[in-house]
Design an enzyme around this catalytic site. Structure first.
Site, PDB file in Angstrom:
ATOM      1  N   TYR A   1      50.544  -8.382  31.633  1.00 58.78           N
ATOM      2  CA  TYR A   1      51.757  -7.622  31.934  1.00 58.78           C
ATOM      3  C   TYR A   1      52.133  -7.833  33.395  1.00 58.78           C
ATOM      4  O   TYR A   1      51.285  -7.759  34.277  1.00 58.78           O
ATOM      5  CB  TYR A   1      51.496  -6.126  31.680  1.00 58.78           C
ATOM      6  CG  TYR A   1      52.671  -5.247  32.017  1.00 58.78           C
ATOM      7  CD1 TYR A   1      53.582  -4.865  31.039  1.00 58.78           C
ATOM      8  CD2 TYR A   1      52.892  -4.814  33.329  1.00 58.78           C
ATOM      9  CE1 TYR A   1      54.670  -4.067  31.345  1.00 58.78           C
ATOM     10  CE2 TYR A   1      53.982  -4.021  33.646  1.00 58.78           C
ATOM     11  CZ  TYR A   1      54.861  -3.653  32.648  1.00 58.78           C
ATOM     12  OH  TYR A   1      55.953  -2.873  32.963  1.00 58.78           O
TER      13      TYR A   1
ATOM     14  N   GLU B   1      60.771  -6.988  33.690  1.00 55.34           N
ATOM     15  CA  GLU B   1      59.485  -6.787  33.017  1.00 55.34           C
ATOM     16  C   GLU B   1      59.159  -8.025  32.179  1.00 55.34           C
ATOM     17  O   GLU B   1      59.955  -8.417  31.319  1.00 55.34           O
ATOM     18  CB  GLU B   1      59.569  -5.550  32.122  1.00 55.34           C
ATOM     19  CG  GLU B   1      58.232  -5.149  31.522  1.00 55.34           C
ATOM     20  CD  GLU B   1      58.356  -3.894  30.651  1.00 55.34           C
ATOM     21  OE1 GLU B   1      59.166  -3.899  29.713  1.00 55.34           O
ATOM     22  OE2 GLU B   1      57.634  -2.922  30.927  1.00 55.34           O
TER      23      GLU B   1
END
Ligand code: ADP
Ligand code: MG
Length: 269
Positions: free
Chosen positions: A119, A207
């Site tokens: 991530y 993101e």
């Protein structure tokens, strides 16, 4: 202003960041054409809506055991049948709310052999007035859940705007992700590219979940959720073309025509 995954990836690519080859498609025929331009044998059919959690999402019109909004396909025929099932239907994900969103666009992407999923996100940290990064080994998962259950698996740091990304940031990220050698170098490069894109395009949030390492050892941005600071859009006329008003709240569109920063809320107001 939010944009679709495929548009976000095109922006990242401008800054040199590694993304897979792919083509958007508005119809089943376009999806098939797109797949034919890709090398195969693995394709991915990805719903393009302004919300995450698509992979685990459910289509309202399909049986409960039907696949979600991001599907792997092992042939052009399979791309075609997925496209038929997805286009025009309503995808409900953890981020769409119960009403869901109608899928009017697909992104047909080259399939990757994933070895690891991480991530990586960047946002404007108002406390430090800097761009901050959030990095975790727990990619492909709901980051809020990771933050709640295993906060030690999340690294955050902010970048001094005077220096920008420094080599030590790259080393910190590589270490947090457990990467060494060639992958550590690639991760550091991607970090610099992502930062340049973020600042260059006045993003509010970026993101990448997941950032992956392929079985061939390549670091890649496999998903991209991008939003821009609406107050800076006058500086980026090219970004205005990425706007998809069908994804936006009608009240917000009307307000934006009058230069109002209006945010629609739920409930009866
Ligand atoms: P979302 O976050 O909206 O569910 P993603 O783009 O992250 O959508 O896709 C969900 C999952 O599908 C990823 O975590 C990854 O495992 C898989 N996936 C997405 N794109 C590809 C691709 N090009 N090749 C292989 N797997 C993919
Ligand atoms: Mg994702």
């Amino acid at each position: 202003m939010n944009i679709h995954e495929y548009q976000g990836k095109a922006v990242l690519k401008e800054y040199g960041a590694p993304v897979s080859a792919g083509f958007p498609a508005l119809s089943v025929a376009e999806a098939v054409e797109a797949a034919k331009k890709l090398p195969g044998p693995l394709y991915v059919v990805k719903s393009q809506i302004h919300a995450g959690g698509r992979g685990k999402g459910k289509f309202k019109e399909l049986p409960a055991d039907a696949k979600g909004g991001v599907r792997l396909a092992k042939s052009i025929e399979e791309v075609e049948s997925h496209a038929k099932e997805m286009l025009g239907n309503t995808l409900v994900t953890a981020q769409t709310g119960p009403a869901g969103k109608q899928v009017n666009r697909l992104y047909i992407e080259d399939g990757s052999d994933i070895s690891k999923e991480f991530y990586l996100s960047a946002l404007v940290d108002r406390e430090t007035s800097r761009v901050a990064f959030v990095v975790s080994t727990e990619g492909g998962m709901d980051i809020e859940k990771v933050a709640h259950d295993t906060p030690e698996k999340i690294l955050t740091f902010s970048v001094d705007p005077a220096t920008g990304i420094m080599p030590h940031h790259g080393r910190t990220v590589a270490k947090a992700l457990g990467l060494g050698g060639e992958q550590a170098k690639q991760a550091a490069t991607v970090l610099g590219q992502v930062y340049a894109a973020f600042v260059g395009k006045d993003m509010a949030m970026l993101e990448i979940n997941p950032l992956i390492v392929t079985t061939q050892g390549q670091v890649k941005c496999l998903d991209a959720k991008v939003s821009f600071d609406s107050n800076s859009l006058y500086r980026h006329p090219e970004l205005m073309e990425l706007r998809d008003e069908t994804e936006e709240d009608a009240k917000e569109i009307e307000a934006s025509k009058h230069d109002l920063a209006y945010i629609a809320l739920d409930g009866t107001i």
